[in-house]
Enzyme design. Structure first.
Site: not given
Ligand code: CP
Ligand code: NVA
Length: 306
Positions: A104, A134, A290
């Site tokens: 991430r 997602q 997920r």
């Molecule tokens: N939707 C999602 O990716 O949630 P998190 O940011 O908690 O991982």
């Molecule tokens: N668009 C949001 C998604 C979080 C899961 C972000 O990038 O913070």
């Protein structure tokens, strides 16, 4: 040849369906008490995070556990990706220890670079541009509830962000129509929209949330301020006034319209609490999916079945 999941744009329709079908199968069996801990026995996943997470971290960690493997959490302070050493060196080192990397990141180029240099599969657990895991969980949820995907209309209300971009890629591959209502300057990525249209997808960029919501099968929203944009939060709160999924907006959609949100939610901003808890809402099914969708991705990418 290793296979990565950096973007759904790189995956064929057939590959996406392979994940959805395997995910549905694993979910059904898991609920029936069948164990799947033979699938990735002895395999390890490194989970690299530059940003916080609830769902992504927990679902990948639990998913690896249920498949018989091990997941290693590397938080923002642990490896300081790109600061303490180059992304290339991180990819080359991790590849000597683990069987897969989930990352991430802020810049999308970071996950692309990890995939380029790693000799093991790399999975994008969200970048500033995309959130493919997602979108896979979301289309799995829509498919479960509607029993089809092709021909459905998904209306996205709010920011043309990473989640919207991946939903456009998924929609284009699966024959769904995509509409977004967003303020000027917050459109989804122009290249992704152009590529989706080149595949024959119907993508509409609108300003009026009611026009987008009209007769929609799915009403989807996400936060106005994504991770990394916190300095713009106040400005965005003003710009996005009116881009809220509420029971009133839902009344413009089809009666059986699904209300969706990737979470975390800011109730009272992009979605009201009432809409998020309405009969139409499937937000926690999405969150659960997920786990199932990613288990399918992990099995296919790390399990040597691809
Ligand atoms: N939707 C999602 O990716 O949630 P998190 O940011 O908690 O991982
Ligand atoms: N668009 C949001 C998604 C979080 C899961 C972000 O990038 O913070």
């Amino acid at each position: 040849m290793k296979r990565d999941l950096v973007s759904l744009g790189d995956w064929s329709t057939q590959e996406i369906w392979e994940v959805l079908e395997l995910a549905a199968h694993l979910k059904r069996e898991h609920r029936a008490g069948v164990r799947h801990d033979h699938i990735l026995r002895g395999k390890t996943l490194a989970m690299v995070f530059q940003k916080p997470s609830l769902r992504t971290r927990v679902s990948f960690e639990v998913g690896m556990w249920q498949l018989g493997g091990y997941a290693l959490y590397l938080g923002p302070e642990d490896i300081k990706l790109g600061q303490r050493e180059t992304v290339e060196d991180v990819a080359l080192n991790l590849s000597r220890y683990v069987d897969g990397i989930m990352a991430r990141v802020f810049g999308h180029e970071v996950v692309e670079e990890l995939a380029r240099f790693a000799t093991v599969p790399v999975i994008n657990g969200l970048s500033d541009l995309l959130h493919p895991c997602q979108a896979l969980a979301d289309v799995l949820t829509i498919w479960e509830k509607k029993r089809r995907l092709s021909g459905l209309t998904l209306a996205f209300i709010g920011d043309g962000n990473n989640v919207a971009n991946s939903l456009i890629e998924a929609s284009a591959k699966l024959g769904m129509h995509f509409r977004i209502a967003c303020p000027e300057g917050h459109e989804p990525n122009a290249r992704i929209v152009a590529e989706a249209r080149a595949l024959g997808a119907e993508i509409a960029i609108l300003r009026d949330p009611k026009e987008a919501a009209k007769d929609a099968d799915v009403l989807y929203t996400d936060v106005w301020t994504s991770m990394g944009q916190e300095a713009q939060a106040e400005l965005r709160r003003k710009k996005f006034q009116g881009y809220t999924v509420s029971l009133e907006l839902l009344s413009f959609a089809k009666p059986d319209c699904l209300v969706m949100h990737c979470l975390p939610a800011h109730y009272g901003e992009e979605i009201t609490y009432e809409a998020a808890r309405s009969r139409n809402s499937v937000i926690f099914d999405q969150a659960e999916n997920r786990l199932h969708a990613q288990k399918a991705v992990l099995a296919l990418l790390l399990g040597g079945r691809s």
